[in-house]
Design an enzyme around this catalytic site. Structure first.
Site, PDB file in Angstrom:
ATOM      1  N   ASP B 122      11.107 -10.142  49.306  1.00  8.44           N
ATOM      2  CA  ASP B 122      11.333 -11.268  48.405  1.00  8.44           C
ATOM      3  C   ASP B 122      12.841 -11.559  48.382  1.00  8.44           C
ATOM      4  O   ASP B 122      13.633 -10.862  49.010  1.00  8.44           O
ATOM      5  CB  ASP B 122      10.736 -10.994  47.016  1.00  8.44           C
ATOM      6  CG  ASP B 122      11.374  -9.803  46.317  1.00  8.44           C
ATOM      7  OD1 ASP B 122      12.437  -9.322  46.769  1.00  8.44           O
ATOM      8  OD2 ASP B 122      10.805  -9.335  45.325  1.00  8.44           O
ATOM      9  N   SER B 123      13.214 -12.576  47.637  1.00  8.60           N
ATOM     10  CA  SER B 123      14.603 -13.037  47.710  1.00  8.60           C
ATOM     11  C   SER B 123      15.497 -12.368  46.684  1.00  8.60           C
ATOM     12  O   SER B 123      16.718 -12.510  46.724  1.00  8.60           O
ATOM     13  CB  SER B 123      14.647 -14.544  47.466  1.00  8.60           C
ATOM     14  OG  SER B 123      14.341 -14.806  46.101  1.00  8.60           O
ATOM     15  N   GLY B 124      14.901 -11.667  45.748  1.00  9.27           N
ATOM     16  CA  GLY B 124      15.670 -11.063  44.666  1.00  9.27           C
ATOM     17  C   GLY B 124      15.707 -11.915  43.418  1.00  9.27           C
ATOM     18  O   GLY B 124      15.969 -11.403  42.327  1.00  9.27           O
ATOM     19  N   PHE B 126      13.429 -13.527  41.566  1.00  9.20           N
ATOM     20  CA  PHE B 126      12.467 -13.288  40.494  1.00  9.20           C
ATOM     21  C   PHE B 126      12.851 -12.050  39.687  1.00  9.20           C
ATOM     22  O   PHE B 126      12.810 -12.050  38.455  1.00  9.20           O
ATOM     23  CB  PHE B 126      11.065 -13.127  41.087  1.00  9.20           C
ATOM     24  CG  PHE B 126       9.996 -12.926  40.054  1.00  9.20           C
ATOM     25  CD1 PHE B 126       9.470 -14.003  39.361  1.00  9.20           C
ATOM     26  CD2 PHE B 126       9.529 -11.649  39.751  1.00  9.20           C
ATOM     27  CE1 PHE B 126       8.489 -13.817  38.391  1.00  9.20           C
ATOM     28  CE2 PHE B 126       8.550 -11.454  38.791  1.00  9.20           C
ATOM     29  CZ  PHE B 126       8.036 -12.543  38.107  1.00  9.20           C
ATOM     30  N   GLN B 219       7.713 -24.667  43.848  1.00  7.34           N
ATOM     31  CA  GLN B 219       7.777 -24.479  42.402  1.00  7.34           C
ATOM     32  C   GLN B 219       7.174 -25.723  41.731  1.00  7.34           C
ATOM     33  O   GLN B 219       6.543 -26.526  42.412  1.00  7.34           O
ATOM     34  CB  GLN B 219       9.228 -24.236  41.950  1.00  7.34           C
ATOM     35  CG  GLN B 219       9.799 -22.892  42.408  1.00  7.34           C
ATOM     36  CD  GLN B 219       9.155 -21.686  41.717  1.00  7.34           C
ATOM     37  OE1 GLN B 219       8.365 -21.828  40.774  1.00  7.34           O
ATOM     38  NE2 GLN B 219       9.451 -20.486  42.222  1.00  7.34           N
ATOM     39  N   GLY B 246       6.054 -19.218  41.154  1.00  9.43           N
ATOM     40  CA  GLY B 246       6.034 -19.647  39.759  1.00  9.43           C
ATOM     41  C   GLY B 246       4.691 -19.530  39.077  1.00  9.43           C
ATOM     42  O   GLY B 246       4.493 -20.081  38.002  1.00  9.43           O
ATOM     43  N   ASP B 296       0.579 -10.453  47.181  1.00 10.10           N
ATOM     44  CA  ASP B 296       1.152  -9.126  46.936  1.00 10.10           C
ATOM     45  C   ASP B 296       1.032  -8.858  45.451  1.00 10.10           C
ATOM     46  O   ASP B 296       1.031  -9.798  44.647  1.00 10.10           O
ATOM     47  CB  ASP B 296       2.638  -9.084  47.311  1.00 10.10           C
ATOM     48  CG  ASP B 296       3.487  -9.761  46.247  1.00 10.10           C
ATOM     49  OD1 ASP B 296       3.547 -11.004  46.232  1.00 10.10           O
ATOM     50  OD2 ASP B 296       4.067  -9.052  45.399  1.00 10.10           O
ATOM     51  N   CYS B 334     -17.119   4.171  48.790  1.00 13.37           N
ATOM     52  CA  CYS B 334     -15.732   4.083  49.253  1.00 13.37           C
ATOM     53  C   CYS B 334     -15.412   5.235  50.193  1.00 13.37           C
ATOM     54  O   CYS B 334     -15.844   6.365  49.973  1.00 13.37           O
ATOM     55  CB  CYS B 334     -14.796   4.095  48.045  1.00 13.37           C
ATOM     56  SG  CYS B 334     -13.049   4.059  48.485  1.00 13.37           S
ATOM     57  N   CYS B 336     -12.274   6.352  50.899  1.00 14.18           N
ATOM     58  CA  CYS B 336     -10.916   6.877  50.716  1.00 14.18           C
ATOM     59  C   CYS B 336     -10.969   8.377  50.425  1.00 14.18           C
ATOM     60  O   CYS B 336     -12.008   8.904  50.024  1.00 14.18           O
ATOM     61  CB  CYS B 336     -10.203   6.132  49.589  1.00 14.18           C
ATOM     62  SG  CYS B 336     -10.552   6.779  47.946  1.00 14.18           S
ATOM     63  N   CYS B 339     -12.401   9.460  47.007  1.00 13.99           N
ATOM     64  CA  CYS B 339     -13.855   9.361  46.866  1.00 13.99           C
ATOM     65  C   CYS B 339     -14.594  10.327  47.788  1.00 13.99           C
ATOM     66  O   CYS B 339     -15.686  10.788  47.457  1.00 13.99           O
ATOM     67  CB  CYS B 339     -14.314   7.927  47.145  1.00 13.99           C
ATOM     68  SG  CYS B 339     -13.781   6.789  45.849  1.00 13.99           S
ATOM     69  N   HIS B 365      -6.895   5.319  46.495  1.00 15.58           N
ATOM     70  CA  HIS B 365      -8.175   4.653  46.255  1.00 15.58           C
ATOM     71  C   HIS B 365      -7.979   3.163  45.960  1.00 15.58           C
ATOM     72  O   HIS B 365      -8.666   2.306  46.540  1.00 15.58           O
ATOM     73  CB  HIS B 365      -8.932   5.301  45.100  1.00 15.58           C
ATOM     74  CG  HIS B 365     -10.113   4.481  44.701  1.00 15.58           C
ATOM     75  ND1 HIS B 365     -11.317   4.530  45.370  1.00 15.58           N
ATOM     76  CD2 HIS B 365     -10.260   3.510  43.756  1.00 15.58           C
ATOM     77  CE1 HIS B 365     -12.151   3.642  44.845  1.00 15.58           C
ATOM     78  NE2 HIS B 365     -11.533   3.015  43.858  1.00 15.58           N
TER      79      HIS B 365
END
Lengths: 405, 405
Positions: B122-124, B126, B219, B246, B296, B334, B336, B339, B365
């Site tokens: 990210d750009s920093g 936020f 935005q 946003g 994300d 699952c 993982c 589990c 998990h």
């Protein structure tokens, strides 16, 4: 014949432990009963294999500590990957939370914590003394308050055997009492004698459980004659293995080694000898040189969480600013994930940032270092080169950590 | 022709993304430049592949967040094992510690954190707004105090591009400004226009970097016309991908979905669309249904540390006493390690005992659940069965967790 050739022949003649080791890794060669085979000795140092229904334990063996049903910051398959054949579990912690009865209902400690290989459990006695509140000691046993919720509990030889049976422990330890050192001789003698009476009660309560072992615990502090008396009492009762207890409780390495110069000799040679709660790498090497087969300690895992790192060259603290731009691994000879995948700079960063991966990677490294140490000793003892190996071990440590860039 | 047969033919005809996925797993099929191929659509939902020199990203893609050069409580090879093709790194955190310049000297973020696949940073902007102290916003950029040590820093579009270049990011985000919602229309418009001027400066500063991508960030809050203006401005500048920024800043799912009913449509169809900071599983499914390709969120990893567990049947809290004797896995469907190897009773125990393995297993998990969710959506979109898939997803969640024993 030149010494080197003699050593080579001897190494080939005694290579069985290494073959055993490989077979243990494949889960082959498992026994339906508990047994110990000594494969080679070099001076007082011994190497062999303990066979159990859950797998073999190559000795000298270091047992990582899985206090509350986990070796902190490690998955059990990764503990195995470091080379561990056996874990230690703490009766005191597990009886309080989640309780032995609950673990039994859930299929035992192995299934509960997802570790199918051997587990040794301590008796709870040592940690009642070091952790619990409001202890009361009688001939019967100990009553105490939980350090977690203040609830009242009792531990006796009989209850300790029951808890360790419910946990499904492969190697069960006698319930004993252990005074902190220094202590006066009368206190040490009295405590030792109580522990011997408890050892007899532990033996009776344990009963006959094929495939499971019960170990007696020698006491007697630093008093040579009390150690001999304790060994005689235990041997008379008869156990599957014998621990040297009551050391690593504040006496210092010199005093501990002085005790180990004679204490293991008083125990049967055909059974495993276990030094409880030891220790630093040089403690372990010194103990093996004095005839010890098994050890356990929280040091490699606890240090992994506090940023202390063990390498061939001694101890380093990853928090130190000298590491912050260092692209080199902790130890370029080490095959653990921390050394294969990460720089000191990264490990410094994640330690400083209090990231969980720091505990994960440093614990893995430390446990791998300890297991590599044991493997090195086993090979050297088998090869009859343990004196040289020890000299190399001490020389590498004397060098200290690599120079800063 | 019956609908089922039509769907089957369509599934076979569009099975390329799944083949692509397998090849990405082998690190084959890597491109020397950044590109995006859309392989199938189903309604507004899209599936495709982003190709980069560091590997392919199957879309819709969920990016685990590796804030400080680690996805908390996970080793990177295990993040990969959950099915992640790409991680997100946070410029704000990394610029403060260990600094972008240090990471550059150490060979870049991929080598530093031992993750060789694609990374989006990210750009920093936020996190300056959400974490830093004493912020001052001007046309030039933002000055602020570090939340770690109080030191003064400046972020501008140019400096953000430089930091993301030093980190070696594969997908670089424009430096933008993002007001918390609700905010009045004038504030949102002013902020959007500033972000568009910064987008142009970001584009200039980024320059021409083959194999690396720069994404613009739309935005405009919840204002339909401002979103359209922002999209037009970004498209005019031209980017390799477009984020919907946003959102997920307090507006609620209904308002977010209302915005996503139109906002993605204003962005170019031939570029990836990335919804930043989203979200809960049903947010993600709803966003994909509205044409989003990438997302994300810290939720699966953060929840892993607080005992919140995502399954097909919704959310459960492992701390709840109902789990303490439950021998069943979190989700018997699952694959993982949590589990496959552990009961709810064990996970409850280690969570209550504050053991690190609790964070390790629950994070694993949750990340696996999120990646399985994405894989399910990709297959359903490719097969033209996304509506049915969504109905099943919501029906399984409506059932709630399995009944206590």
């Amino acid at each position: 014949m030149p010494t080197l050739i003699i050593k080579l022949i001897r190494a080939l003649a005694t290579s069985r432990p290494l073959l055993f080791a490989t077979r243990a890794g494949n889960r082959a060669g498992m026994s339906d009963r508990f047994s110990f085979a000594l494969n080679a000795t070099d001076g007082k140092a011994r190497t062999g294999v303990i066979s159990t229904p859950r797998g073999e334990i190559r000795t000298p063996a270091f047992m990582p500590v899985g206090t509350a049903a986990t070796v902190k910051a490690m998955l059990p398959e990764n503990v195995r990957a470091t080379g561990a054949d056996i874990l230690l579990g703490n009766t005191y912690h597990l009886m309080l939370r989640p309780t032995a009865e609950r673990i039994d209902r859930l299929g035992g400690l192995h299934r509960f914590m997802n570790w199918e290989r051997p587990i040794l459990t301590d008796s709870g006695g040592f940690q009642v003394m070091s952790l619990a509140g409001l202890r009361k000691l009688t001939e019967t046993g100990v009553t105490f308050k939980s350090h977690i919720d203040g609830s009242r509990h009792e531990l006796t030889p009989e209850r300790s055997m029951e808890i360790q049976r419910l946990l499904g422990s492969d190697i069960v330890m006698c319930f004993d009492e252990c005074p902190a050192l220094p202590a006066d001789r009368a206190r040490i003698a009295e405590s030792m004698e109580l522990s011997m009476r408890w050892a007899a009660r532990s033996r009776d309560a344990f009963g006959d459980r094929p495939g499971h072992a019960l170990f007696g615990i020698q006491q007697g502090g630093l008093e040579t004659d009390l150690r001999a008396q304790s060994a005689a009492a235990l041997t008379e009762i008869g156990f599957d293995g014998y621990a040297v207890g009551g050391l690593a409780v504040g006496e210092g390495q010199e005093a501990m080694f002085a005790c180990l110069d004679h204490a293991p000799d008083t125990l049967p040679t055909d059974k495993p000898r276990y030094l409880m709660g030891v220790g630093k790498p040089d403690d372990i090497v010194g103990a093996v040189a004095r005839g010890i087969d098994m050890m356990d300690c929280v040091l490699p895992s606890r240090s992994g969480r506090t940023g202390q790192v063990f390498t061939r060259h001694g101890v380093l603290n990853i928090k130190n600013a000298r590491h912050q731009d260092d692209p080199r691994p902790l130890d370029d000879n080490c095959g653990c994930p921390a050394c294969r995948g990460y720089s000191r700079a990264y490990l410094h960063h994640v330690f400083r940032s209090q990231e969980i991966i720091s505990s994960m990677l440093l614990t893995w490294h430390n446990l791998r270092y300890y297991q590599d140490l044991m493997a090195g000793m086993r090979a050297a003892i088998a090869g009859g080169t343990f004196a040289d190996w020890q000299a190399d071990f001490h020389a590498a440590r004397a060098q200290g950590d690599i120079e800063p860039l």
